[in-house]
Design a protein around this motif. Structure first.
Motif, PDB file in Angstrom:
ATOM      1  N   ASP A   8       0.831  -1.215   0.000  1.00 53.20           N
ATOM      2  CA  ASP A   8       0.000   0.000   0.000  1.00 53.20           C
ATOM      3  C   ASP A   8       0.859   1.256   0.000  1.00 53.20           C
ATOM      4  O   ASP A   8       0.548   2.231  -0.696  1.00 53.20           O
ATOM      5  N   GLN A   9       1.929   1.264   0.797  1.00 60.73           N
ATOM      6  CA  GLN A   9       2.811   2.427   0.847  1.00 60.73           C
ATOM      7  C   GLN A   9       3.496   2.648  -0.492  1.00 60.73           C
ATOM      8  O   GLN A   9       3.579   3.782  -0.978  1.00 60.73           O
ATOM      9  N   LEU A  10       3.981   1.577  -1.090  1.00 64.12           N
ATOM     10  CA  LEU A  10       4.646   1.689  -2.388  1.00 64.12           C
ATOM     11  C   LEU A  10       3.667   2.160  -3.466  1.00 64.12           C
ATOM     12  O   LEU A  10       4.017   2.994  -4.305  1.00 64.12           O
ATOM     13  N   THR A  11       2.441   1.660  -3.426  1.00 63.56           N
ATOM     14  CA  THR A  11       1.420   2.059  -4.394  1.00 63.56           C
ATOM     15  C   THR A  11       1.057   3.528  -4.238  1.00 63.56           C
ATOM     16  O   THR A  11       0.928   4.260  -5.228  1.00 63.56           O
ATOM     17  N   LEU A  12       0.904   3.980  -2.990  1.00 66.29           N
ATOM     18  CA  LEU A  12       0.598   5.390  -2.734  1.00 66.29           C
ATOM     19  C   LEU A  12       1.713   6.286  -3.257  1.00 66.29           C
ATOM     20  O   LEU A  12       1.453   7.259  -3.973  1.00 66.29           O
ATOM     21  N   ALA A  13       2.951   5.975  -2.924  1.00 61.26           N
ATOM     22  CA  ALA A  13       4.081   6.792  -3.376  1.00 61.26           C
ATOM     23  C   ALA A  13       4.178   6.797  -4.897  1.00 61.26           C
ATOM     24  O   ALA A  13       4.433   7.847  -5.506  1.00 61.26           O
ATOM     25  N   GLU A  14       3.962   5.655  -5.521  1.00 62.74           N
ATOM     26  CA  GLU A  14       4.019   5.569  -6.983  1.00 62.74           C
ATOM     27  C   GLU A  14       2.895   6.382  -7.618  1.00 62.74           C
ATOM     28  O   GLU A  14       3.109   7.059  -8.628  1.00 62.74           O
ATOM     29  N   GLY A  15       1.706   6.351  -7.029  1.00 61.65           N
ATOM     30  CA  GLY A  15       0.591   7.142  -7.545  1.00 61.65           C
ATOM     31  C   GLY A  15       0.863   8.635  -7.481  1.00 61.65           C
ATOM     32  O   GLY A  15       0.571   9.374  -8.427  1.00 61.65           O
ATOM     33  N   VAL A  16       1.436   9.077  -6.371  1.00 61.97           N
ATOM     34  CA  VAL A  16       1.779  10.496  -6.228  1.00 61.97           C
ATOM     35  C   VAL A  16       2.875  10.866  -7.223  1.00 61.97           C
ATOM     36  O   VAL A  16       2.807  11.909  -7.884  1.00 61.97           O
ATOM     37  N   LEU A  65      -3.095   8.189   8.128  1.00 68.97           N
ATOM     38  CA  LEU A  65      -1.897   7.394   7.862  1.00 68.97           C
ATOM     39  C   LEU A  65      -0.748   7.825   8.782  1.00 68.97           C
ATOM     40  O   LEU A  65      -0.930   8.630   9.686  1.00 68.97           O
ATOM     41  N   THR A  66       0.435   7.285   8.550  1.00 67.45           N
ATOM     42  CA  THR A  66       1.559   7.460   9.466  1.00 67.45           C
ATOM     43  C   THR A  66       2.588   8.461   8.945  1.00 67.45           C
ATOM     44  O   THR A  66       2.555   8.864   7.780  1.00 67.45           O
ATOM     45  N   LEU A  67       3.526   8.796   9.821  1.00 71.56           N
ATOM     46  CA  LEU A  67       4.626   9.680   9.419  1.00 71.56           C
ATOM     47  C   LEU A  67       5.491   9.037   8.339  1.00 71.56           C
ATOM     48  O   LEU A  67       6.047   9.738   7.498  1.00 71.56           O
ATOM     49  N   LEU A  68       5.606   7.723   8.349  1.00 72.36           N
ATOM     50  CA  LEU A  68       6.361   7.048   7.292  1.00 72.36           C
ATOM     51  C   LEU A  68       5.667   7.249   5.942  1.00 72.36           C
ATOM     52  O   LEU A  68       6.325   7.536   4.935  1.00 72.36           O
ATOM     53  N   ASP A  69       4.353   7.145   5.927  1.00 73.52           N
ATOM     54  CA  ASP A  69       3.610   7.415   4.699  1.00 73.52           C
ATOM     55  C   ASP A  69       3.859   8.853   4.237  1.00 73.52           C
ATOM     56  O   ASP A  69       4.077   9.116   3.050  1.00 73.52           O
ATOM     57  N   ALA A  70       3.834   9.770   5.180  1.00 76.65           N
ATOM     58  CA  ALA A  70       4.069  11.178   4.859  1.00 76.65           C
ATOM     59  C   ALA A  70       5.475  11.384   4.309  1.00 76.65           C
ATOM     60  O   ALA A  70       5.673  12.158   3.371  1.00 76.65           O
ATOM     61  N   ALA A  71       6.455  10.692   4.870  1.00 76.08           N
ATOM     62  CA  ALA A  71       7.835  10.826   4.394  1.00 76.08           C
ATOM     63  C   ALA A  71       7.961  10.354   2.947  1.00 76.08           C
ATOM     64  O   ALA A  71       8.672  10.977   2.138  1.00 76.08           O
ATOM     65  N   LEU A  72       7.276   9.278   2.608  1.00 78.67           N
ATOM     66  CA  LEU A  72       7.309   8.781   1.233  1.00 78.67           C
ATOM     67  C   LEU A  72       6.716   9.800   0.266  1.00 78.67           C
ATOM     68  O   LEU A  72       7.250  10.046  -0.816  1.00 78.67           O
ATOM     69  N   ILE A  73       5.610  10.423   0.675  1.00 76.51           N
ATOM     70  CA  ILE A  73       4.960  11.427  -0.170  1.00 76.51           C
ATOM     71  C   ILE A  73       5.814  12.694  -0.234  1.00 76.51           C
ATOM     72  O   ILE A  73       5.964  13.306  -1.295  1.00 76.51           O
TER      73      ILE A  73
END
Length: 115
Positions: A8-16, A65-73
């Motif tokens: 999910d994290q990889l998909t979110l970052a790739e989408g952005v 979501l988490t700070l890690l998710d935010a860092a990826l974005i």
């Protein structure tokens, strides 16, 4: 202990990344420098993805979501030299408001109405 990113994290970052690649870059930045520093269409797209509410709790209309998710974005925003106020709004203001216990503006931030 597992230190791998989730699918999910990889998909979110790739989408952005895909969105910003299609809407941002040197040509856009040059145009924004000439006219203004914001593009409402780009902000609207970020809002449609729910990014202003990334760290806003679900009960306040966000994604929770988490700070890690935010860092990826944030990394993708930096890669694209994003000129919109996503990082300062979603990744700085939201955690600060939550730490203060001030949830009055979280709904408006999550919906993209406030930056």
């Amino acid at each position: 202990m597992e230190f791998l990113l989730t699918e999910d994290q990889l998909t979110l970052a790739e989408g952005v990344k895909d969105y910003l690649t299609g809407t941002h870059g040197p040509d856009i930045l040059r145009r924004l420098d000439e006219k203004s520093n914001r593009d409402p269409a780009i902000w609207k797209g970020l809002v449609e993805m729910g990014l202003p509410g990334l760290l806003v709790p679900e009960e306040n209309g966000g994604l929770g979501l988490t700070l890690l998710d935010a860092a990826l974005i944030a990394a993708e925003c930096g890669r694209a030299c994003l000129a919109e106020p996503l990082v300062d709004t979603a990744f700085v203001a939201v955690p600060w408001l939550i730490a203060k216990g001030d949830s009055d503006d979280l709904d408006a931030i999550a919906s993209g109405e406030k930056t």
